[in-house]
Design an enzyme around this catalytic site. Structure first.
Site, PDB file in Angstrom:
ATOM      1  N   TYR A 155       0.829  -1.209   0.000  1.00 26.23           N
ATOM      2  CA  TYR A 155       0.000   0.000   0.000  1.00 26.23           C
ATOM      3  C   TYR A 155       0.864   1.260   0.000  1.00 26.23           C
ATOM      4  O   TYR A 155       0.598   2.213  -0.737  1.00 26.23           O
ATOM      5  CB  TYR A 155      -0.900  -0.037   1.237  1.00 26.23           C
ATOM      6  CG  TYR A 155      -1.917   1.069   1.331  1.00 26.23           C
ATOM      7  CD1 TYR A 155      -3.019   1.111   0.482  1.00 26.23           C
ATOM      8  CD2 TYR A 155      -1.797   2.061   2.302  1.00 26.23           C
ATOM      9  CE1 TYR A 155      -3.974   2.114   0.591  1.00 26.23           C
ATOM     10  CE2 TYR A 155      -2.740   3.061   2.420  1.00 26.23           C
ATOM     11  CZ  TYR A 155      -3.831   3.087   1.568  1.00 26.23           C
ATOM     12  OH  TYR A 155      -4.774   4.088   1.690  1.00 26.23           O
ATOM     13  N   SER A 156       1.918   1.262   0.812  1.00 25.48           N
ATOM     14  CA  SER A 156       2.817   2.419   0.861  1.00 25.48           C
ATOM     15  C   SER A 156       3.494   2.629  -0.488  1.00 25.48           C
ATOM     16  O   SER A 156       3.656   3.772  -0.945  1.00 25.48           O
ATOM     17  CB  SER A 156       3.864   2.235   1.960  1.00 25.48           C
ATOM     18  OG  SER A 156       3.258   2.188   3.236  1.00 25.48           O
TER      19      SER A 156
END
Length: 243
Positions: A155-156
């Protein structure tokens, strides 16, 4: 006759996307609410947007499907004209430590959150340019894309990639008066935030509370306005003072 300004909001079924769609509908835009598939949540957003008296539309397609996304958007543009604005909001999480992360979770998050940006925005850019009028693109990133979060390498990575994409696209479109900005929410009270996440994160937030989808939507709505025409290539955080 005043031109009707259409704004696409991806991932408008719930959370930040829903709040943004309703805020923009209230502000007088013809919102085009998007979901990955037809659903009651998407229908509810559409019906609530209709109550503001504009001309909302509803689209359903998987942002991971490049061909379907392009065809759907091209058909909509052919029928209704080029868009004034895009809010790239659709996203998912699949959290887990990197060492144990299944490749499917990496690919699914990257395909939805990052590749979805290309699949949605790329077919829309040239019609926006050919309008020869100002336009707005807002990308919903995340604090995770700025500082990184444990258990969210996928996600990052995707959200950081969105920031880079927004900044580069802003340079390409600046001479066309089309602004491109990223909004990076912190801990926002949506269905993606569990009580465990809240308990871990709240002590680090000076305001000691979660944000609301409406607070993020208010910023996005401002960036859509003519008054925001000199704001581009920026990453604006909505995070209660989290550093």
């Amino acid at each position: 006759m005043t031109e009707r300004l259409s704004v696409l909001i991806t991932g408008a079924s719930r959370g930040i996307g829903r709040a943004t769609a309703l805020t923009l509908a209230r502000d007088g835009y013809d919102v085009v609410v998007h979901g990955s598939r037809p659903s009651q949540d998407l229908q509810n957003t559409f019906e609530e947007a209709c109550a503001f008296g504009g001309r909302p539309r509803m689209l359903a397609f998987d942002v991971r499907d490049r061909q379907t996304a392009a065809q759907t958007l091209e058909n909509d543009i052919a029928a209704h004209g080029a868009y004034y604005g895009i809010v790239v909001n659709a996203g998912i999480t699949a959290d887990g430590t990197f060492a144990a992360m299944p490749s499917e979770d990496w690919e699914r998050v990257i395909d939805t959150d990052l590749n979805g940006f290309f699949n949605v925005v790329q077919p829309m850019v040239m019609p926006m340019v050919r309008r020869r009028k100002p336009g707005r693109i807002v990308v919903v990133s995340s604090v995770s894309g700025i500082v990184g979060n444990r258990g969210q390498v996928n996600y990052s990575a995707a959200k950081a990639g969105l920031i880079g994409a927004a900044k580069a696209l802003a340079v390409e479109l600046a001479s066309r008066a089309i602004t491109v900005n990223a909004v990076a929410p912190g801990l926002i009270d949506t269905g993606m935030v569990t009580e465990e996440i809240k308990a871990h994160a709240l002590p680090a937030i000076p305001m000691r509370r979660t944000g609301t989808p409406q607070e993020v939507a208010a910023l996005i709505a401002f960036l859509m306005k003519p008054e925001a025409g000199y704001i581009t290539r920026q990453v604006i955080q909505v995070n209660g003072g989290l550093s």
